[in-house]
Design a protein around this motif. Structure first.
Motif, PDB file in Angstrom:
ATOM      1  N   GLY A  33       0.843  -1.184   0.000  1.00 17.31           N
ATOM      2  CA  GLY A  33       0.000   0.000   0.000  1.00 17.31           C
ATOM      3  C   GLY A  33       0.872   1.225   0.000  1.00 17.31           C
ATOM      4  N   ALA A  34       0.234   2.353   0.294  1.00 16.69           N
ATOM      5  CA  ALA A  34       0.975   3.606   0.309  1.00 16.69           C
ATOM      6  C   ALA A  34       2.055   3.578   1.380  1.00 16.69           C
ATOM      7  CB  ALA A  34       0.010   4.755   0.556  1.00 16.69           C
ATOM      8  N   GLY A  35       1.805   2.810   2.448  1.00 11.61           N
ATOM      9  CA  GLY A  35       2.727   2.813   3.572  1.00 11.61           C
ATOM     10  C   GLY A  35       3.915   1.879   3.406  1.00 11.61           C
TER      11      GLY A  35
ATOM     12  N   LEU B 115      -7.845  -5.678  12.805  1.00  9.25           N
ATOM     13  CA  LEU B 115      -7.584  -4.400  12.146  1.00  9.25           C
ATOM     14  C   LEU B 115      -6.081  -4.201  12.010  1.00  9.25           C
ATOM     15  CD1 LEU B 115     -10.076  -2.012  14.004  1.00  9.25           C
ATOM     16  CD2 LEU B 115     -10.463  -3.430  11.979  1.00  9.25           C
ATOM     17  N   CYS B 116      -5.666  -3.665  10.872  1.00  7.80           N
ATOM     18  CA  CYS B 116      -4.242  -3.364  10.691  1.00  7.80           C
ATOM     19  C   CYS B 116      -4.080  -1.983  10.058  1.00  7.80           C
ATOM     20  CB  CYS B 116      -3.559  -4.431   9.821  1.00  7.80           C
ATOM     21  SG  CYS B 116      -3.947  -4.329   8.050  1.00  7.80           S
ATOM     22  N   ASP B 117      -2.853  -1.589   9.876  1.00  4.54           N
ATOM     23  CA  ASP B 117      -2.468  -0.350   9.205  1.00  4.54           C
ATOM     24  C   ASP B 117      -2.851   0.904   9.992  1.00  4.54           C
ATOM     25  OD1 ASP B 117      -1.584   1.579   7.533  1.00  4.54           O
ATOM     26  OD2 ASP B 117      -2.906   1.098   5.859  1.00  4.54           O
TER      27      ASP B 117
ATOM     28  N   GLU C  42       1.769 -10.413  13.539  1.00  8.06           N
ATOM     29  CA  GLU C  42       1.187 -11.747  13.373  1.00  8.06           C
ATOM     30  C   GLU C  42       0.705 -11.873  11.930  1.00  8.06           C
ATOM     31  OE1 GLU C  42      -2.860 -12.634  14.997  1.00  8.06           O
ATOM     32  OE2 GLU C  42      -2.785 -10.567  15.698  1.00  8.06           O
ATOM     33  N   TYR C  43       0.870 -13.046  11.401  1.00  5.90           N
ATOM     34  CA  TYR C  43       0.465 -13.298  10.026  1.00  5.90           C
ATOM     35  C   TYR C  43      -1.005 -13.720  10.011  1.00  5.90           C
ATOM     36  CZ  TYR C  43      -0.025 -15.971   5.702  1.00  5.90           C
ATOM     37  OH  TYR C  43      -0.474 -16.471   4.501  1.00  5.90           O
ATOM     38  N   CYS C  44      -1.792 -13.041   9.242  1.00  8.06           N
ATOM     39  CA  CYS C  44      -3.217 -13.360   9.156  1.00  8.06           C
ATOM     40  C   CYS C  44      -3.469 -14.161   7.883  1.00  8.06           C
ATOM     41  CB  CYS C  44      -4.057 -12.080   9.184  1.00  8.06           C
ATOM     42  SG  CYS C  44      -3.879 -11.173  10.720  1.00  8.06           S
TER      43      CYS C  44
HETATM   44  N1  LIG Z   1      -0.479  -9.105   9.308  1.00 14.55           N
HETATM   45  C1  LIG Z   1      -0.801  -9.337   8.040  1.00 14.55           C
HETATM   46  N2  LIG Z   1      -1.101 -10.587   7.624  1.00 14.55           N
HETATM   47  C2  LIG Z   1      -1.440 -10.820   6.334  1.00 14.55           C
HETATM   48  N3  LIG Z   1      -1.525  -9.871   5.392  1.00 14.55           N
HETATM   49  C3  LIG Z   1      -1.248  -8.608   5.745  1.00 14.55           C
HETATM   50  C4  LIG Z   1      -0.867  -8.267   7.075  1.00 14.55           C
HETATM   51  N4  LIG Z   1      -0.665  -6.931   7.142  1.00 14.55           N
HETATM   52  C5  LIG Z   1      -0.899  -6.458   5.911  1.00 14.55           C
HETATM   53  N5  LIG Z   1      -1.243  -7.455   5.055  1.00 14.55           N
HETATM   54  C6  LIG Z   1      -1.562  -7.307   3.633  1.00 14.55           C
HETATM   55  O1  LIG Z   1      -0.829  -6.220   3.118  1.00 14.55           O
HETATM   56  C7  LIG Z   1      -1.718  -5.197   2.654  1.00 14.55           C
HETATM   57  C8  LIG Z   1      -1.121  -3.829   2.925  1.00 14.55           C
HETATM   58  O2  LIG Z   1      -0.917  -3.678   4.322  1.00 14.55           O
HETATM   59  P1  LIG Z   1      -1.053  -2.274   5.047  1.00 14.55           P
HETATM   60  O3  LIG Z   1      -2.458  -1.799   4.880  1.00 14.55           O
HETATM   61  O4  LIG Z   1      -0.548  -2.361   6.432  1.00 14.55           O
HETATM   62  O5  LIG Z   1      -0.067  -1.421   4.157  1.00 14.55           O
HETATM   63  P2  LIG Z   1      -0.189   0.070   3.773  1.00 14.55           P
HETATM   64  O6  LIG Z   1       0.982   0.332   2.895  1.00 14.55           O
HETATM   65  O7  LIG Z   1      -0.255   0.896   5.015  1.00 14.55           O
HETATM   66  O8  LIG Z   1      -1.543   0.127   2.964  1.00 14.55           O
HETATM   67  P3  LIG Z   1      -2.531   1.350   2.654  1.00 14.55           P
HETATM   68  O9  LIG Z   1      -2.093   1.954   1.370  1.00 14.55           O
HETATM   69  O10 LIG Z   1      -3.868   0.678   2.554  1.00 14.55           O
HETATM   70  O11 LIG Z   1      -2.488   2.268   3.798  1.00 14.55           O
HETATM   71  C9  LIG Z   1      -3.035  -5.472   3.365  1.00 14.55           C
HETATM   72  O12 LIG Z   1      -4.131  -5.007   2.629  1.00 14.55           O
HETATM   73  C10 LIG Z   1      -3.038  -6.985   3.463  1.00 14.55           C
HETATM   74  O13 LIG Z   1      -3.492  -7.543   2.239  1.00 14.55           O
END
Ligand SMILES: Nc1ncnc2c1ncn2[C@@H]1O[C@H](COP(=O)(O)OP(=O)(O)OP(=O)(O)O)[C@@H](O)[C@H]1O
Length: 534
Positions: free
Chosen positions: A260-262, A392-394, A327-329
């Motif tokens: 993603g963007a992050g 929830l993540c990110d 943790e891996y989801c």
């Molecule tokens: N703990 C995890 N387990 C499995 N897949 C994950 C995990 N964390 C992230 N992902 C995958 O990676 C993708 C991107 O993660 P994340 O949203 O943290 O990154 P981001 O760069 O911040 O994205 P965004 O642009 O949405 O803000 C998630 O949509 C998911 O598909």
């Protein structure tokens, strides 16, 4: 605008249709539960896999060729968050084949799921709007005003272009004149190192110098927060494994999970003990420092069943990357699951949708209890664990809640609340794109309730001007929504921002709690003043 639902159908409406055998899983869709039996004891399945275990009232309500996720809900173990353990809400993603006599549409397969890289197909509108912040910590502010000593360039000395160019403080000088003293520039890595240090606990804390270009010792422990800060949510969770040091050397990259963007997220294996993690790599030159610090601070201090668990973080030797161990989801994100479901023509049943909403709301309520707002709730940031628990993540754009008011415009456009566009004032998670109706509403119908393939401005206009989406029955297609679901969507999608009840209302709704018990608002850790402003 009304939305024609693809909801669960009433099987009993169709004479002659044999009972369903719910035998499959999301496996063949790429989101299998690799070994549900292995986790069944830990987390009793919420989804039943056969009619024999389903009461008549729980009987999945669908017929015809549309396979539906649905679930009987086990009795609620009512536990107030304020004083007891959180409910272990989640879902077991078993899915039915309703093609009588045909081979199951979904089969259980061994091995890990393979939903990866879903975020790369996101439309620009779905992508997160990141605040363009650079330096805002007190130390940076002090340094910017010149009251602190010399810092180093961004990247911990690896790249000094920003400080040399003066783009941070306007002190850049053209050639010709005598070279001025170097501008006072803060070390932008300082706060990141501090955040990494904080992620340790007590004697396990690694000092900033230890972290400078070296692998960091940053795993959280169960006891890392002050006693007063520990909620029953964390107290009830299984103990975290002993702290570990992570570094590139001990990790093997297995696959890419998303980007993603992050930053990019990879599935990695710890060569020392074969443990599997998700590792998020944030490139510090591309992402605002404050954003990195914020994400580190939040993910390292949260411990809740509906929040992805952090096990540590470390910085690359060049300081150009911060890597967060999570943790891996296995189940992947709801976005990926939704895409797979769409491909095979599956839809989410009401109870499953309720469970998803409940997991999201419990996670948000926990964050709110810690005065944190997520601000970017959307399917790609909602993960599903191996045992079907919503996580929830990110936390890249998450923020601190101050007096229940959020003043920044950030999040992901298509999931933003109406109140963001309609008002300059918004309560927590209103301005944080917390709209379970957008998430769950989109999932119920497996499409966005609003057009998403139009320019940004039109999206804003449509969301703010059109009537909220409604769930309507379509008897001809055998689609019948329950009154509870219709009411949930109605209440969760007010056209008037002032009536946006936020998670407190939504989680109290029968639909979100699966009509299986009551949730005490106070028990969600929501201060009444917060609740009022949702
Ligand atoms: N703990 C995890 N387990 C499995 N897949 C994950 C995990 N964390 C992230 N992902 C995958 O990676 C993708 C991107 O993660 P994340 O949203 O943290 O990154 P981001 O760069 O911040 O994205 P965004 O642009 O949405 O803000 C998630 O949509 C998911 O598909």
């Amino acid at each position: 605008m009304s939305v024609r639902p693809m909801g669960p159908r009433s099987r009993s409406d169709r004479p002659g249709v044999p009972p369903l055998s719910l035998t499959g899983s999301l496996s063949s869709m790429g989101a299998p539960i690799p070994d549900p039996l292995a986790t069944a004891q830990q987390h009793p399945p919420i989804f039943s896999t056969g009619h024999s275990s389903v009461s008549p009232s729980d009987t999945p309500r669908f017929v015809g060729p549309i396979p539906t996720l649905n679930t009987p809900i086990p009795p609620l173990r009512p536990v107030p968050i304020g004083g007891g353990a959180p409910r272990h809400v989640g879902l077991k993603l078993n899915i039915s084949s309703n093609m009588a006599g045909n081979a199951p549409l979904f089969q259980q397969v061994a091995g890990p799921p393979h939903i990866e890289d879903a975020s790369t197909t996101m439309s620009p509108e779905e992508r997160t709007i990141r605040p363009h912040e650079t330096y805002a910590s007190p130390s940076q502010a002090r340094a910017r005003s010149g009251s602190e000593g010399l810092g180093t360039s961004e990247g911990g000395g690896a790249g000094g272009s920003r400080s040399a160019g003066g783009d941070m403080n306007g002190n850049g000088h053209a050639g010709g004149a005598p070279a001025p003293s170097p501008p006072l520039v803060p070390d932008p890595m300082e706060d990141i190192r501090a955040a990494l240090s904080k992620m340790g606990t007590g004697s396990q804390n690694a000092s900033a110098s230890q972290l400078d270009g070296r692998p960091a010792v940053t795993p959280p422990t169960n006891d890392r927060s002050p006693a007063s800060d520990r909620t029953s949510s964390s107290a009830s969770l299984p103990p975290l494994p002993p702290p570990k040091e992570f570094s590139d050397d001990v990790l093997e990259e297995l696959s890419r999970l998303g980007e993603g963007a992050g930053g990019a997220v990879h599935k990695v294996r710890d060569k020392r003990d074969d443990k599997i993690y998700a590792r998020k790599t944030i490139t510090t030159r591309e992402v605002a420092m404050r954003q990195v610090v914020r994400e580190l601070n939040i993910i390292s201090t949260t411990q809740h069943v509906n929040i992805v668990q952090c096990f540590g973080a470390y910085m690359s030797p060049s300081s150009s990357e911060v890597k967060i161990m999570m943790e891996y989801c296995d189940g992947g994100s709801l976005e990926a699951i939704g895409k797979k479901m769409k491909e095979v023509g599956a839809v989410v049943g009401e109870r499953t949708a309720g469970r998803i909403a409940e997991g999201v709301l419990q996670g948000l309520a926990y964050l709110h209890s810690k005065k944190t707002i997520h601000r970017d709730i959307k399917p790609s940031n909602i993960l599903v664990s191996r045992d079907g628990v919503i996580k929830l993540c990110d936390f890249g754009v998450s923020g601190e809640l101050v007096e229940s008011i959020v003043g920044t415009f950030t999040g992901t456009l298509i999931y933003m609340a109406v109140s963001i566009f309609a008002s300059s004032y918004a309560g927590p998670e209103s301005n944080s794109s917390f709209k379970p109706e957008r998430v769950s509403g989109g999932k119920y119908t497996n499409r966005f309730p609003f057009p998403s393939d139009v320019p940004t401005f039109e999206v804003i206009l449509t969301i703010s001007k059109s009537e909220p989406p409604k769930l309507e029955d379509d008897p001809d297609a055998g689609i019948m929504w329950s009154d509870e679901m219709k009411d949930f969507i109605k209440q969760a999608t007010p056209s008037d921002a002032s009536r946006d009840a936020g998670p407190s209302m939504d989680i109290d709704h029968d639909e979100a709690r699966g009509a299986h018990g009551s949730v005490d608002k106070a028990g969600l850790g929501l201060a009444s003043s917060e609740t009022q402003t949702f």
